[in-house]
Design an enzyme around this catalytic site. Structure first.
Site, mmCIF file in Angstrom:
data_model
loop_
_atom_site.group_PDB
_atom_site.id
_atom_site.type_symbol
_atom_site.label_atom_id
_atom_site.label_comp_id
_atom_site.label_asym_id
_atom_site.label_seq_id
_atom_site.Cartn_x
_atom_site.Cartn_y
_atom_site.Cartn_z
ATOM 1 N N LYS A 288 38.617 33.132 47.615
ATOM 2 C CA LYS A 288 38.288 34.472 47.110
ATOM 3 C C LYS A 288 37.981 35.357 48.316
ATOM 4 C CE LYS A 288 37.474 36.448 43.033
ATOM 5 N NZ LYS A 288 38.120 36.216 41.737
ATOM 6 N N VAL B 239 41.198 42.662 29.215
ATOM 7 C CA VAL B 239 41.366 41.410 28.467
ATOM 8 C C VAL B 239 40.856 41.572 27.038
ATOM 9 C CG1 VAL B 239 40.821 38.956 28.387
ATOM 10 C CG2 VAL B 239 41.093 40.076 30.601
HETATM 11 P P1 NAD Z 1 37.497 45.180 32.694
HETATM 12 O O1 NAD Z 1 36.714 45.704 33.827
HETATM 13 O O2 NAD Z 1 38.834 45.741 32.372
HETATM 14 O O3 NAD Z 1 36.639 45.255 31.341
HETATM 15 C C1 NAD Z 1 35.294 44.926 31.238
HETATM 16 C C2 NAD Z 1 34.701 45.753 30.101
HETATM 17 O O4 NAD Z 1 33.379 45.294 29.862
HETATM 18 C C3 NAD Z 1 34.610 47.241 30.410
HETATM 19 O O5 NAD Z 1 35.170 47.988 29.350
HETATM 20 C C4 NAD Z 1 33.105 47.485 30.554
HETATM 21 O O6 NAD Z 1 32.706 48.773 30.151
HETATM 22 C C5 NAD Z 1 32.547 46.431 29.625
HETATM 23 N N1 NAD Z 1 31.149 46.075 29.876
HETATM 24 C C6 NAD Z 1 30.499 45.962 31.067
HETATM 25 N N2 NAD Z 1 29.220 45.640 30.848
HETATM 26 C C7 NAD Z 1 29.052 45.515 29.506
HETATM 27 C C8 NAD Z 1 27.957 45.174 28.679
HETATM 28 N N3 NAD Z 1 26.751 44.924 29.166
HETATM 29 N N4 NAD Z 1 28.154 45.155 27.346
HETATM 30 C C9 NAD Z 1 29.358 45.444 26.807
HETATM 31 N N5 NAD Z 1 30.445 45.760 27.556
HETATM 32 C C10 NAD Z 1 30.282 45.803 28.881
HETATM 33 O O7 NAD Z 1 37.595 43.593 32.959
HETATM 34 P P2 NAD Z 1 38.670 42.576 32.386
HETATM 35 O O8 NAD Z 1 39.785 42.459 33.352
HETATM 36 O O9 NAD Z 1 38.942 42.879 30.955
HETATM 37 O O10 NAD Z 1 37.844 41.196 32.487
HETATM 38 C C11 NAD Z 1 36.799 40.906 31.574
HETATM 39 C C12 NAD Z 1 36.070 39.659 32.027
HETATM 40 O O11 NAD Z 1 36.989 38.564 32.091
HETATM 41 C C13 NAD Z 1 35.429 39.745 33.418
HETATM 42 O O12 NAD Z 1 34.261 38.970 33.433
HETATM 43 C C14 NAD Z 1 36.466 39.095 34.313
HETATM 44 O O13 NAD Z 1 35.878 38.560 35.492
HETATM 45 C C15 NAD Z 1 36.980 37.996 33.400
HETATM 46 N N6 NAD Z 1 38.342 37.558 33.731
HETATM 47 C C16 NAD Z 1 39.354 38.451 33.740
HETATM 48 C C17 NAD Z 1 40.650 38.014 34.046
HETATM 49 C C18 NAD Z 1 41.806 38.974 34.050
HETATM 50 O O14 NAD Z 1 42.954 38.529 34.061
HETATM 51 N N7 NAD Z 1 41.576 40.270 34.004
HETATM 52 C C19 NAD Z 1 40.877 36.669 34.345
HETATM 53 C C20 NAD Z 1 39.813 35.761 34.306
HETATM 54 C C21 NAD Z 1 38.541 36.230 33.999
#
Ligand code: NAD
Length: 359
Positions: free
Chosen positions: A79, A183
């Site tokens: 990372k 996601v």
């Molecule tokens: P993103 O940044 O697009 O979306 C995250 C969402 O969560 C945002 O809309 C944000 O406003 C909301 N949020 C933040 N704090 C919050 C809270 N306290 N309560 C409610 N909502 C809240 O991120 P993403 O790409 O959709 O990823 C979501 C999660 O999945 C993250 O933890 C990320 O690390 C994990 N993840 C993502 C991927 C990927 O392919 N994008 C892969 C593996 C893991």
């Protein structure tokens, strides 16, 4: 650019870069390359200190090792993090300097998107290093991993249903979905298509309004999502949401979502087990994105059908972990760690056997 090694027990290589000209301050951590080159995203975040950034890159790179080991991507774990605010500090010279930093490792570390870094940013990084994945499809790359992560999470939810109830039918089931980002929103679509009733929450009020009007779902205040009476709680926002404060409030039978590091500590996995809640270990259920990216590195390049076939294995991987958890009376989180460590041990043994013994 000044590059210094940071010695950390249990990590193959950790390096820190400081570049006065571009303002770059960054770390790359290579946790383990037993099973292949270390692939993991590049994160940009306004960390309060170098110590905090180092802690994050160490924790995240270790997670990538386990995720790839279980998903059999043929990759190791790594990372990178850049210290800075992605909204105000991100410049082309900074991203190019980061590209040169990645290039110094000669392919031992391969980068991808993460929080604060977009496909567009990676295209700039790519100008300085070939060790970049997850660029636009038009560039022959695998594109945005989020829809593939969501697909894997949906299949993982079905595996949870299978294990907990003996069938995968989500019709009429209530799912509390936390986080309506890349996601979460795609997962919402899969869940609705399967007939589930979804209750959503996000800290972005406009985001919630848009999703409620587009999908006709019910919403609750961000903190109220833990109290929703539901079958499945799907955390798709932040880490550490399963903790002492939230566990007594959960009214679900299953916890299964995309967020990384959902358990504040391993003990919280034990408590879910004791409370009869089935937990899908995060780095198993959310591996769809890394699996998709890994296909880009196969001979012949990226092919979506190969990626989808491999992502479908998440279902079986989870069922195996649930079985282990039952048989050994350990949490699903501890069972997943055992599987990951076992794969690494096998990889080390295979490497020893193929290394010629020195005379
Ligand atoms: P993103 O940044 O697009 O979306 C995250 C969402 O969560 C945002 O809309 C944000 O406003 C909301 N949020 C933040 N704090 C919050 C809270 N306290 N309560 C409610 N909502 C809240 O991120 P993403 O790409 O959709 O990823 C979501 C999660 O999945 C993250 O933890 C990320 O690390 C994990 N993840 C993502 C991927 C990927 O392919 N994008 C892969 C593996 C893991």
């Amino acid at each position: 650019m000044q590059i210094e090694q940071v010695r950390v027990d249990g990590y193959e290589k950790v390096v820190q870069a400081t570049d006065d000209e571009s303002g770059l301050r960054a770390f790359i951590a290579i946790h383990d390359t037993t099973l292949g080159p270390a692939l993991g995203g590049m994160r940009m975040w306004p960390y309060d200190s170098e110590q905090e950034a180092l802690g994050d890159v160490l924790r995240l790179s270790q997670g990538m090792t386990y995720k790839s080991a279980i998903a059999r991507t043929g990759l190791g774990g790594g990372k990178s993090v850049i210290i800075g605010d992605p909204h105000s500090d991100k410049t082309e010279p900074l991203l190019r300097a980061m590209g040169r930093f990645v290039e110094t490792l000669g392919g031992l570390y391969i980068t991808a998107e993460d929080v604060g870094i977009s496909e567009h940013d990676l295209a700039i990084v790519r100008q300085e290093t070939q060790w970049v994945t997850g660029l636009h499809r038009e560039q022959g790359s695998s594109g945005n991993p989020s829809p593939y992560t969501a697909y894997g999470v949906f299949l993982g939810i079905q595996a949870c249903m299978q294990d907990a109830e003996g069938h995968e039918d989500l019709k009429g089931r209530r799912v509390a979905l936390q986080g309506l980002g890349h996601v979460g929103t795609r997962l919402l679509e899969y869940l609705q298509e399967a007939g589930a009733e979804v209750i959503v929450a996000d800290i972005g009020t406009q985001r919630v309004e848009d999703v409620v009007s587009q999908y006709g779902v019910e919403s609750v205040a961000p903190d109220a999502i833990y109290d929703v009476d539901c079958d499945i709680f799907a955390p798709c926002a932040l880490g550490a949401v399963i903790n002492d404060e939230t566990i007594p409030r959960l009214k679900c039978r299953i916890v299964a979502g995309a967020a990384n590091n959902q358990l504040l500590a391993p003990e919280h996995g034990d408590r879910l087990l004791q409370g009869g809640v089935l937990y899908a270990p995060d780095y198993v259920i959310n591996a769809g994105g890394i699996i998709n990216v890994s296909v880009e590195l196969l001979e012949g390049g990226y092919r979506e059908e190969v990626a989808l076939k491999r992502i479908r294995n998440i279902h079986a991987a989870l069922l195996e972990i649930f079985k282990m958890s039952r048989e050994q009376k350990i949490s699903t989180d501890r069972a997943a760690l055992q599987v990951a460590l076992q794969r690494l041990a096998e990889g080390r043994q295979a490497a020893r056997q193929s290394t010629p013994v020195q005379p």
